[in-house]
Design an enzyme around this catalytic site. Structure first.
Site, PDB file in Angstrom:
ATOM      1  N   ASP A   1      24.304  76.202 -19.915  1.00 43.11           N
ATOM      2  CA  ASP A   1      23.444  77.020 -20.758  1.00 43.11           C
ATOM      3  C   ASP A   1      22.010  76.510 -20.643  1.00 43.11           C
ATOM      4  O   ASP A   1      21.158  76.889 -21.425  1.00 43.11           O
ATOM      5  CB  ASP A   1      23.891  77.007 -22.233  1.00 43.11           C
ATOM      6  CG  ASP A   1      23.879  75.612 -22.839  1.00 43.11           C
ATOM      7  OD1 ASP A   1      23.575  74.658 -22.117  1.00 43.11           O
ATOM      8  OD2 ASP A   1      24.174  75.503 -24.033  1.00 43.11           O
ATOM      9  N   GLU A   2      21.759  75.654 -19.667  1.00 38.72           N
ATOM     10  CA  GLU A   2      20.471  75.008 -19.609  1.00 38.72           C
ATOM     11  C   GLU A   2      20.173  74.654 -18.160  1.00 38.72           C
ATOM     12  O   GLU A   2      21.062  74.201 -17.442  1.00 38.72           O
ATOM     13  CB  GLU A   2      20.556  73.713 -20.417  1.00 38.72           C
ATOM     14  CG  GLU A   2      19.254  73.269 -21.025  1.00 38.72           C
ATOM     15  CD  GLU A   2      19.450  72.002 -21.847  1.00 38.72           C
ATOM     16  OE1 GLU A   2      19.138  72.023 -23.029  1.00 38.72           O
ATOM     17  OE2 GLU A   2      19.906  70.987 -21.286  1.00 38.72           O
TER      18      GLU A   2
ATOM     19  N   ASP B   1      16.596  77.320 -21.725  1.00 37.90           N
ATOM     20  CA  ASP B   1      17.737  77.026 -22.592  1.00 37.90           C
ATOM     21  C   ASP B   1      18.283  78.358 -23.096  1.00 37.90           C
ATOM     22  O   ASP B   1      17.579  79.095 -23.773  1.00 37.90           O
ATOM     23  CB  ASP B   1      17.263  76.146 -23.761  1.00 37.90           C
ATOM     24  CG  ASP B   1      18.409  75.760 -24.682  1.00 37.90           C
ATOM     25  OD1 ASP B   1      19.465  76.416 -24.644  1.00 37.90           O
ATOM     26  OD2 ASP B   1      18.235  74.803 -25.461  1.00 37.90           O
TER      27      ASP B   1
END
Lengths: 414, 371
Positions: free
Chosen positions: A107-108, A12
């Site tokens: 973002d992950e 993350d």
């Protein structure tokens, strides 16, 4: 960690957009950074750095409210192109560890490290002595090359990896073995299970189910009766059974385009035109990625910030605005019931699959061919080179750039 | 109300009605069967407000009356009871069924709560051969659209022309059309669109018995009379799209194939097709058809090569395998003809076999093959 389980990591990128801004401009480091727009403008916070989050500014906070709380923060409009470049670079680093990468959002991402050459196995030499060491190396790589931090959770399933990742944020590294994860699970709130959102959490709470341990007592048929297929899955999840694989290639789960207006509007023609423009942008992206959507959602926020949304399944998956527009119009007419100004509109395409096209008997292929033709023209001359009749008048209300009308959630919308 | 009758008599009447009863309804009364006894005639009535059905049987009547009771419960009782004479009576909307030493009671509703079914004047009916009607309906029913955004396509178009009676159904991806030159429904100045539910029930009701079916077309509704049963349905509102316009006239590339072999091969290959698109690629070459399906989810790939009769240019066309399977199921005879033009235009599928007074064919739109 026993070798008969998979080894799955969730990475993350904490406050990704704000971290990128801080990496690009070291003077912002350690200071509250808010990406979303300038404080005087309308719109919402897209990403707040951890320094800003401490003061209650987070994703979705109206910019005006954020400014009231944090007048000293750096307010930035953000640039999607830079963030995409950074995200690609992050994925390249992932690729050095495993080819099995499933980006969840920008973002992950999940990494399946099982059998990865980076992992030591009996009789094989490896760069790392333990999974923890590997996790640390991944974090270090991202930090050294891109100067941004991330949280890494490593365990045996996607669910456990996510739970592990959330334990230490930001910049954490948590490794949880299968047995320990199973032991932790009953004590966790149900919200930690996959696909349990606020609404479901509330419904479960009304039934006296607050923790995963409470959920264990609910028989499978009851969960299925209440929640359908998902109830069945939660029954498994509560027992630590999570068969979801890391599926590379399923990069994009949804494509959204949305915008906040400079001035609230009750003008249906303008709202309809904006919807069509958002749909065009969604469809253009779908065609670019060679995907079709199976579902479409429309979201609108009224001037008092109350928001409504609804979703419909298309009768056949498509990436043509001609096919999807009737659904969007019907959804909008259904949800726009108040005689109040609208400040925000959005369209999301979901259930994305690789493109195919069932040719229709009564609908000519002209609108599809036209859209593909427009894509070509715009690829050469910019989006603003040609507009459709429905959207041409939007120029009165939106600023125009080479890339078309400038939408007012620049970080998320292209 | 009080009457005596055989169990089998009542069971048979109730079982015919059951598929009309809506499984879930916002109006609880619709889950009931309305019983009306007058002289020696017992009428059982059900409705979902669109489709209604009445079955009338002869009973040994003792007292006239009416009541509505839950359809499913009633049906299950008469199904399970032994084959003796039943004595049925009602008292204040409660029904009691006596059978030998068994007594079954249940609460129902007042007949006034049951929606009033339209009156049927069976004098005006046109009688046609049930076997022919059933055959026509079956040929097109599979192609009816389920897409609620185009309500007119949610039914079968009955279109009487000089050629005779045409039935047409389409969901925009495929189209089925059957014509009987020896059938005309008089009083048909205009087209009607008949919902699939009533046709489905009509076919079931006729079963294998080919008797005569009486048809009455009213403004906005249609009535079918079969022996002691009367089925009525609301008609759908048009206009039906101009389907004639999309039927290609110049499909000159003909492939002749063995139907059974093709059907079996498409079914096999389709197992490994993409689960969403069901795409099977038809590669036509001189006297050869290659079927190809791929599924990336589990690295699946399936290929079959069939000997066919084809002399035109080589061509690759993608089809949804389910559409082809549905069509072949309704195609009679040993050989099937595909009349094609291009990989992105409608193909016409028909049987090589001819039946007197009957003509039917299917249109199927291709899938655009991925580059």
């Amino acid at each position: 960690m026993p070798t008969n389980h998979r080894i799955i990591a969730l990475v993350d990128m904490n406050a990704f957009l704000a971290s990128v801004e801080q990496a690009l401009n070291p003077s912002l480091r350690g200071k509250p950074v808010v990406v979303g727009g300038e404080p005087g403008t309308r719109g919402i916070v897209i990403c707040a750095s951890y320094e800003a989050r401490k003061l209650g500014v987070r994703f979705g906070t109206p910019l005006a409210e954020a400014y009231r709380r944090l007048p000293t923060a750096a307010f930035l409009r953000g640039d999607i192109k830079i963030y995409i470049d950074y995200w690609r670079a992050v994925q390249e680093i992932f690729g050095a560890y495993t080819p099995q990468i499933e980006p969840v959002s920008m973002d992950e991402g999940y990494l399946d490290l099982t059998g990865s050459p980076a992992i030591s196995k009996a009789g094989c030499r490896s760069r790392f002595k333990s999974v923890r060491e590997l996790g640390q190396a991944l974090k270090d790589d991202i930090r050294n090359r891109l100067d941004i931090g991330c949280s890494v959770g490593i365990s045996t399933t996607k669910m456990f990896a996510k739970i592990a990742c959330n334990i230490r944020k930001p910049d954490g590294l948590t490794v949880i073995g299968h047995e320990r994860a199973l032991a932790m699970l009953p004590g966790l709130p149900v919200r930690k299970l996959p696909n349990v959102g606020r609404k479901i959490e509330k419904t479960l709470a009304e039934l006296g189910v607050h923790t995963v341990g409470d959920l264990l007592k609910v028989p499978r048929p009851v969960l299925v009766e209440l929640f359908g297929v998902r109830g069945n899955e939660w029954h498994d999840y509560a027992r630590g059974i999570d068969k979801r694989e890391v599926r590379p290639g399923l990069h994009q789960k949804t494509i959204s385009r949305e915008t906040t207006f400079n001035a609230d509007s009750v003008d249906r023609e303008f709202l309809g035109g904006t919807l069509y423009y958002l749909l065009e942008r969604v469809c253009q992206k779908l065609r670019e990625l060679n995907l079709v959507a199976g579902r479409v959602a429309v979201k609108l926020r009224y001037v008092d910030y109350s928001s409504v949304d609804d979703v419909r399944t298309l009768d056949f998956p498509s990436n043509s605005e001609g096919d999807i527009h009737p659904y969007v119009t019907a959804l909008f007419d259904k949800i726009y019931t108040r005689k109040t100004g609208v400040r925000h509109l959005g369209i999301t395409a979901a259930n994305l699959t690789p493109a195919f096209r069932q040719i229709q008997l009564f609908t000519s292929e002209k609108s599809f061919d036209l859209a593909r033709g427009l894509d070509k023209v715009r690829a050469h001359l910019g989006y603003h080179a040609i507009y459709t009749g429905r959207t041409v008048r939007l120029g009165d209300k939106f600023r125009e750039v080479v890339d078309g009308y400038e939408l007012r959630t620049p970080s998320l919308s292209q | 109300m009080k009457f005596k009758t055989d169990r089998a008599n009542l069971h048979q009447a109730a079982s015919k009605l059951l598929s009309i009863v809506p499984p879930k309804s916002t109006l609880p009364i619709l889950s009931n069967i309305l019983f009306e006894l007058e002289k020696s005639k017992l009428s059982l009535k059900v409705t979902d407000l669109d489709v209604s059905m009445t079955s009338t049987i002869d009973v040994d009547a003792q007292k006239a009356g009416a009541v509505a009771v839950p359809a499913k419960v009633f049906y299950e009782i008469v199904r399970e009871l032994p084959d003796f004479e039943l004595e049925v009576s009602t008292y204040e909307n409660r029904m009691e069924i006596k059978c030998g030493a068994g007594v079954y009671k249940m609460s129902g509703f007042s007949p006034e709560d049951f929606p009033k079914l339209p009156d049927v004047h069976i004098g005006r009916q046109v009688k046609i051969d049930g076997a022919i009607l059933g055959r026509m309906v079956k040929k097109v029913l599979f192609a009816v659209s389920r897409d609620e955004t185009r309500p007119a396509l949610n039914g079968v178009l009955w279109h009487t022309t000089e050629e005779g009676l045409n039935m047409v159904a389409t969901d925009g991806h495929r189209l089925a059309k059957v014509t009987r030159s020896d059938l005309k429904i008089s009083g048909q100045g205009k087209d009607i669109i008949v919902p699939p539910k009533v046709l489905d029930n009509l076919v079931k009701l006729m079963g294998d018995e080919a008797g005569e079916v009486g048809i009455i077309v009213n403004e906005g509704s249609i009535v079918f009379v079969l022996g002691n049963s009367i089925l009525t349905s609301r008609l759908l509102e048009g206009p039906y799209p101009n389907y004639e316009q999309v039927i290609p006239k110049d499909n000159s590339k003909r492939a002749t194939m063995d139907k059974e072999i093709l059907q079996a091969a498409v079914r096999r290959v389709a197992i490994l097709s993409n689960t969403l698109t069901h795409q099977v690629k038809f590669s036509l070459k001189k006297d050869e058809l290659e079927l190809l399906a791929t599924n990336f989810d589990f690295g699946g790939e399936a290929k079959e090569i069939l000997k066919i009769n084809y002399g035109a240019d080589a061509m690759d066309i993608g089809y949804n395998a389910n559409y082809i399977i549905d069509i072949l199921r309704q195609t009679d005879g040993a050989e099937v003809l595909f009349d094609l033009n291009t990989a992105t235009t409608a193909g016409i599928v028909r049987s090589a076999e001819r039946v007197d007074n009957e003509n039917y064919f299917f249109l199927v739109m291709p899938l655009r093959l991925l580059d």
